[in-house]
Design a protein around this motif. Structure first.
Motif, short mmCIF file in Angstrom:
data_model
loop_
_atom_site.label_atom_id
_atom_site.label_comp_id
_atom_site.label_asym_id
_atom_site.label_seq_id
_atom_site.Cartn_x
_atom_site.Cartn_y
_atom_site.Cartn_z
N ILE A 88 0.85 -1.20 0.00
CA ILE A 88 0.00 0.00 0.00
C ILE A 88 0.88 1.25 0.00
CG2 ILE A 88 -1.61 1.39 1.38
CD1 ILE A 88 -2.77 -1.35 2.40
N LYS A 89 1.83 1.28 0.92
CA LYS A 89 2.73 2.44 1.03
C LYS A 89 3.50 2.66 -0.26
CE LYS A 89 3.49 1.36 5.87
NZ LYS A 89 4.51 1.04 6.89
N LYS A 90 4.07 1.59 -0.78
CA LYS A 90 4.88 1.69 -1.99
C LYS A 90 4.05 2.21 -3.15
CE LYS A 90 7.83 -0.95 -5.08
NZ LYS A 90 8.41 -2.23 -5.42
N HIS A 91 2.84 1.69 -3.31
CA HIS A 91 1.99 2.09 -4.44
C HIS A 91 1.63 3.57 -4.36
CE1 HIS A 91 -0.66 1.55 -7.82
NE2 HIS A 91 -1.65 2.10 -7.14
N VAL A 92 1.19 4.02 -3.22
CA VAL A 92 0.79 5.43 -3.10
C VAL A 92 1.98 6.35 -3.29
CG1 VAL A 92 -0.23 7.17 -1.58
CG2 VAL A 92 -1.21 4.87 -1.66
N VAL A 93 3.11 6.01 -2.71
CA VAL A 93 4.32 6.83 -2.88
C VAL A 93 4.72 6.87 -4.36
CG1 VAL A 93 6.80 6.94 -2.36
CG2 VAL A 93 5.14 6.58 -0.51
N GLY A 122 -3.75 20.88 -9.89
CA GLY A 122 -5.10 21.35 -9.60
C GLY A 122 -5.62 20.90 -8.25
N TYR A 123 -4.83 20.13 -7.55
CA TYR A 123 -5.24 19.70 -6.21
C TYR A 123 -4.01 19.47 -5.35
CZ TYR A 123 -4.35 14.82 -7.63
OH TYR A 123 -3.78 13.66 -8.06
N GLN A 124 -4.22 19.53 -4.05
CA GLN A 124 -3.13 19.37 -3.10
C GLN A 124 -3.20 17.96 -2.51
OE1 GLN A 124 -5.40 22.19 -2.88
NE2 GLN A 124 -3.95 22.89 -4.44
N ARG A 125 -2.01 17.41 -2.28
CA ARG A 125 -1.90 16.06 -1.74
C ARG A 125 -1.02 16.10 -0.50
NH1 ARG A 125 -1.34 16.27 -7.04
NH2 ARG A 125 0.91 16.37 -7.07
N LYS A 126 -1.50 15.50 0.54
CA LYS A 126 -0.71 15.36 1.76
C LYS A 126 -0.70 13.88 2.11
CE LYS A 126 -0.51 16.49 6.63
NZ LYS A 126 -1.33 16.88 7.78
N LEU A 127 0.47 13.34 2.30
CA LEU A 127 0.64 11.92 2.54
C LEU A 127 1.27 11.72 3.91
CD1 LEU A 127 1.71 9.30 0.14
CD2 LEU A 127 3.35 9.77 1.93
N GLU A 128 0.71 10.81 4.69
CA GLU A 128 1.27 10.45 5.99
C GLU A 128 1.45 8.94 6.02
OE1 GLU A 128 0.12 10.47 10.74
OE2 GLU A 128 -1.23 11.43 9.31
N VAL A 129 2.69 8.50 6.16
CA VAL A 129 2.97 7.07 6.23
C VAL A 129 2.68 6.61 7.65
CG1 VAL A 129 4.75 5.30 6.00
CG2 VAL A 129 4.70 7.22 4.41
N LEU A 130 1.88 5.57 7.76
CA LEU A 130 1.51 4.98 9.04
C LEU A 130 2.23 3.65 9.21
CD1 LEU A 130 -2.36 5.50 8.65
CD2 LEU A 130 -0.73 7.02 9.82
N PRO A 131 2.33 3.14 10.41
CA PRO A 131 2.98 1.82 10.58
C PRO A 131 2.32 0.71 9.75
CG PRO A 131 2.70 2.89 12.70
CD PRO A 131 1.96 3.73 11.69
N ASN A 132 1.01 0.77 9.59
CA ASN A 132 0.30 -0.30 8.89
C ASN A 132 -0.39 0.17 7.61
OD1 ASN A 132 -1.61 1.25 10.22
ND2 ASN A 132 -2.90 -0.50 10.76
N GLY A 133 0.08 1.27 7.05
CA GLY A 133 -0.52 1.76 5.81
C GLY A 133 -0.21 3.21 5.54
N ILE A 134 -1.23 3.92 5.12
CA ILE A 134 -1.01 5.30 4.69
C ILE A 134 -2.28 6.11 4.90
CG2 ILE A 134 -1.69 5.10 2.26
CD1 ILE A 134 1.35 6.28 1.93
N ALA A 135 -2.10 7.39 5.19
CA ALA A 135 -3.22 8.33 5.27
C ALA A 135 -2.94 9.43 4.26
CB ALA A 135 -3.36 8.90 6.67
N ILE A 136 -3.95 9.77 3.49
CA ILE A 136 -3.79 10.86 2.54
C ILE A 136 -4.93 11.85 2.70
CG2 ILE A 136 -2.56 9.43 0.85
CD1 ILE A 136 -5.26 9.57 -0.80
N THR A 137 -4.61 13.08 2.39
CA THR A 137 -5.63 14.12 2.29
C THR A 137 -5.44 14.76 0.93
OG1 THR A 137 -5.57 14.50 4.68
CG2 THR A 137 -6.59 16.22 3.33
#
Length: 178
Positions: A88-93, A122-137
């Motif tokens: 999951i992390k690798k794909h989103v990154v 056209g949009y903003q991306r914020k990525l937070e890597v979590l121990p068990n996945g990822i959070a994005i806004t």
């Protein structure tokens, strides 16, 4: 598209994904499928398509929580399986890096991904890597882009819920080279 051509394209697609080159007829069917060949270039198959396909195979191990914001979404995607969480992390990154480099790729299973790549600023991306996945806004001041962001979140929810059947349905509905 005729059912036989569609089935031959799918055979070529899965053969390539899983390391089989297939027959010349199968390969030529893939060549005729518009974006399929460029989508399955060596670069894409070693990057976002490979990790994406791995996630389709592991969809039952993935958990997603989508919160709609007034101007976008906040999504938390996790897995209790460490290998799946890593994918999951690798794909989103990888996808965010491609967006940042303006390096799109053909992706016929999604209506939203091409629109996101067509307008990466056209949009903003914020990525937070979590121990068990990822959070994005993902947010935007453009109402049309907000709709695209939300549509993408819902597409991914379907992929996580159903796996390959959702992907196949999207490819058939989108008609993107199929």
């Amino acid at each position: 598209m005729k059912r036989r051509s569609f089935l031959m394209t799918i055979v070529a697609f899965f053969g390539y994904v899983f390391g089989r080159t297939g027959t010349a007829a199968t390969q030529s069917q893939g060549m005729m499928a518009g974006g399929m060949c460029s989508m399955m270039s060596k670069e894409n198959m070693q990057g976002p398509m490979r990790t994406g396909m791995e996630l389709f195979q592991r969809h039952e191990l993935i958990h997603r929580q989508v919160t709609e914001l007034p101007n976008g979404v906040h999504v938390v995607t996790t897995s209790n399986d460490p290998a799946t969480a890593s994918i999951i992390k690798k794909h989103v990154v990888e996808m965010y890096a491609r967006l940042d480099k303006n390096q799109p790729f053909p992706y016929p299973v999604s209506k939203s991904v091409p629109k996101m790549f067509a307008n990466p600023t056209g949009y903003q991306r914020k990525l937070e890597v979590l121990p068990n996945g990822i959070a994005i806004t993902e947010t935007s001041a453009d109402h049309e882009m907000v709709a695209v962001i939300r549509a993408h979140a819902q597409e991914l929810n379907g992929f996580v819920k159903e796996g390959m059947p959702a992907m196949m349905r999207e490819m058939m509905q989108n008609g993107n080279g199929m």
